[in-house]
Design a protein around this motif. Structure first.
Motif, PDB file in Angstrom:
ATOM      1  N   THR A  94      67.136  73.085  49.891  1.00 17.56           N
ATOM      2  CA  THR A  94      67.045  72.362  48.749  1.00 17.56           C
ATOM      3  C   THR A  94      66.100  71.564  48.509  1.00 17.56           C
ATOM      4  N   GLY A  95      64.683  72.079  47.856  1.00 16.04           N
ATOM      5  CA  GLY A  95      63.758  71.207  47.372  1.00 16.04           C
ATOM      6  C   GLY A  95      62.704  71.018  48.885  1.00 16.04           C
ATOM      7  N   PRO A 120      67.561  81.637  42.758  1.00 12.97           N
ATOM      8  CA  PRO A 120      67.847  80.025  42.527  1.00 12.97           C
ATOM      9  C   PRO A 120      69.491  79.998  42.521  1.00 12.97           C
ATOM     10  N   ASN A 122      72.594  76.513  42.261  1.00 15.80           N
ATOM     11  CA  ASN A 122      72.948  75.121  42.097  1.00 15.80           C
ATOM     12  C   ASN A 122      74.287  75.226  42.906  1.00 15.80           C
ATOM     13  N   THR A 128      69.885  71.934  44.169  1.00 12.14           N
ATOM     14  CA  THR A 128      69.296  73.167  43.553  1.00 12.14           C
ATOM     15  C   THR A 128      68.363  73.576  44.572  1.00 12.14           C
ATOM     16  N   SER A 129      68.498  75.072  44.815  1.00 15.96           N
ATOM     17  CA  SER A 129      67.697  75.866  45.475  1.00 15.96           C
ATOM     18  C   SER A 129      66.862  76.732  44.705  1.00 15.96           C
ATOM     19  N   GLU A 130      65.680  76.902  44.781  1.00 21.05           N
ATOM     20  CA  GLU A 130      64.828  77.612  43.850  1.00 21.05           C
ATOM     21  C   GLU A 130      64.735  79.055  44.194  1.00 21.05           C
ATOM     22  N   ASN A 131      63.906  79.022  45.063  1.00 24.92           N
ATOM     23  CA  ASN A 131      63.986  80.482  46.028  1.00 24.92           C
ATOM     24  C   ASN A 131      63.106  81.519  45.151  1.00 24.92           C
ATOM     25  N   PRO A 132      61.931  81.078  44.791  1.00 21.68           N
ATOM     26  CA  PRO A 132      61.027  81.859  43.894  1.00 21.68           C
ATOM     27  C   PRO A 132      60.565  83.356  44.679  1.00 21.68           C
ATOM     28  N   HIS A 159      71.479  88.420  41.011  1.00 21.71           N
ATOM     29  CA  HIS A 159      70.728  88.309  42.324  1.00 21.71           C
ATOM     30  C   HIS A 159      70.649  89.767  42.906  1.00 21.71           C
ATOM     31  N   THR A 186      76.542  77.822  40.672  1.00 24.57           N
ATOM     32  CA  THR A 186      75.820  79.150  40.355  1.00 24.57           C
ATOM     33  C   THR A 186      76.494  80.596  41.049  1.00 24.57           C
TER      34      THR A 186
END
Length: 280
Positions: A94-95, A120, A122, A128-132, A159, A186
């Motif tokens: 996360t971040g 991503p 939550n 929050t983990s974004e994972n682009p 996903h 999420t």
């Protein structure tokens, strides 16, 4: 994988996630944190039927760690305490910048498997983990170089779109292995029909694993067994054995899973059988 694989008695791969990176001993006094504690838990889980251990490293104060050195110490302790269990490292965060998330892939030897978050998510109050996509690709590139099998983590139905697109642009060794997650935040809403839908929308030829959190772990992993998939249990995802009763240990959850699988006609896979199923 499907219901016919269940009927055929396909061996069940049981993954145990003994510690995670969020809650600690404040949540359960038997949750392992140090390398020695995790190694002891991994050995007991291997004896109970687990063939994969999913690892998160921690600092001395119990907080999550990402450094290669912490994962190296953890991996060495687990390998020394177990016979043949497959080591899987978490690359989630996360971040956390990419360079830190690459660190768990750089132990010597490399882990045989590693998680690869497909988008991503939550969870809890502030995580929050974004994972682009660029990060997903970079993590997979490192896994390819080091011969690591990716576990593609689909936190929700969207996903699976990412999984399909990723398999079109990346050279992923067969069979693709997808972990479908059901729970809060999420993650996929933890309902039986949603697990059916996730399985129906997997890529052709994919092997899947069911991960459900909290009270949903037992019923939905049992469904996953019947649908021909594999399962993950452990204190990272669930601390209870039944309503109002904490599990005594990670091994107790693995043992229960083995008993259910065998009752339903699926033997648990040895680590060697798991490697064959996963193409490791």
């Amino acid at each position: 994988m499907n219901y016919h694989d269940y009927l055929a008695g396909e061996p069940l791969i049981v993954t145990v996630a003994p510690t995670g990176g969020v809650h600690g001993k404040e949540a359960h006094p038997n949750l392992p944190e140090t390398p020695e504690e995790v190694a002891e838990a991994a050995a007991a889980c291997e004896e109970a039927g687990a063939s994969i251990v999913h690892l998160h490293a921690r600092r001395g104060n119990g907080e999550r760690a990402f450094s290669r050195e912490r994962f190296q110490a953890l991996t060495e302790a687990v390998r020394a305490a177990t016979d043949d269990v497959i080591v899987q490292h978490s690359t989630g965060g996360t971040g956390v910048p990419l360079e830190k998330r690459l660190e768990p892939l750089r132990t010597d030897p490399a882990p045989e498997m590693a998680s690869l978050d497909m988008g991503p998510v939550n969870r809890y109050q502030h995580l929050t983990s974004e994972n682009p996509r660029g990060m997903v690709d970079a993590l997979h590139d490192e896994m390819q170089v080091r011969g690591i099998k990716p576990e593609m983590e689909a936190f929700n139905p969207g996903h699976l779109n990412e999984v399909h697109a990723f398999l079109e642009r990346a050279d992923v060794a067969d069979p693709p292995y997808v972990n479908v997650l059901l729970g809060g935040g999420t993650l996929t809403v933890p309902r039986p029909r949603n697990l059916f839908n996730l399985v129906e929308n997997l890529p052709d030829g994919a092997v899947f694993n069911t991960l459900a959190t909290g009270r949903h772990q037992l019923p939905l992993t049992t469904m996953g067994i019947l649908l021909g998939g594999h399962v993950r249990v452990g204190f990272e995802d669930n601390l209870h054995y039944r309503r109002g009763e904490r599990a005594e240990s990670n091994a107790q959850l693995v043992e229960r899973t083995r008993e259910i699988a065998e009752l339903l006609g699926r033997p648990v896979a040895t680590p060697a059988e798991a490697r064959e199923i996963l193409g490791i």
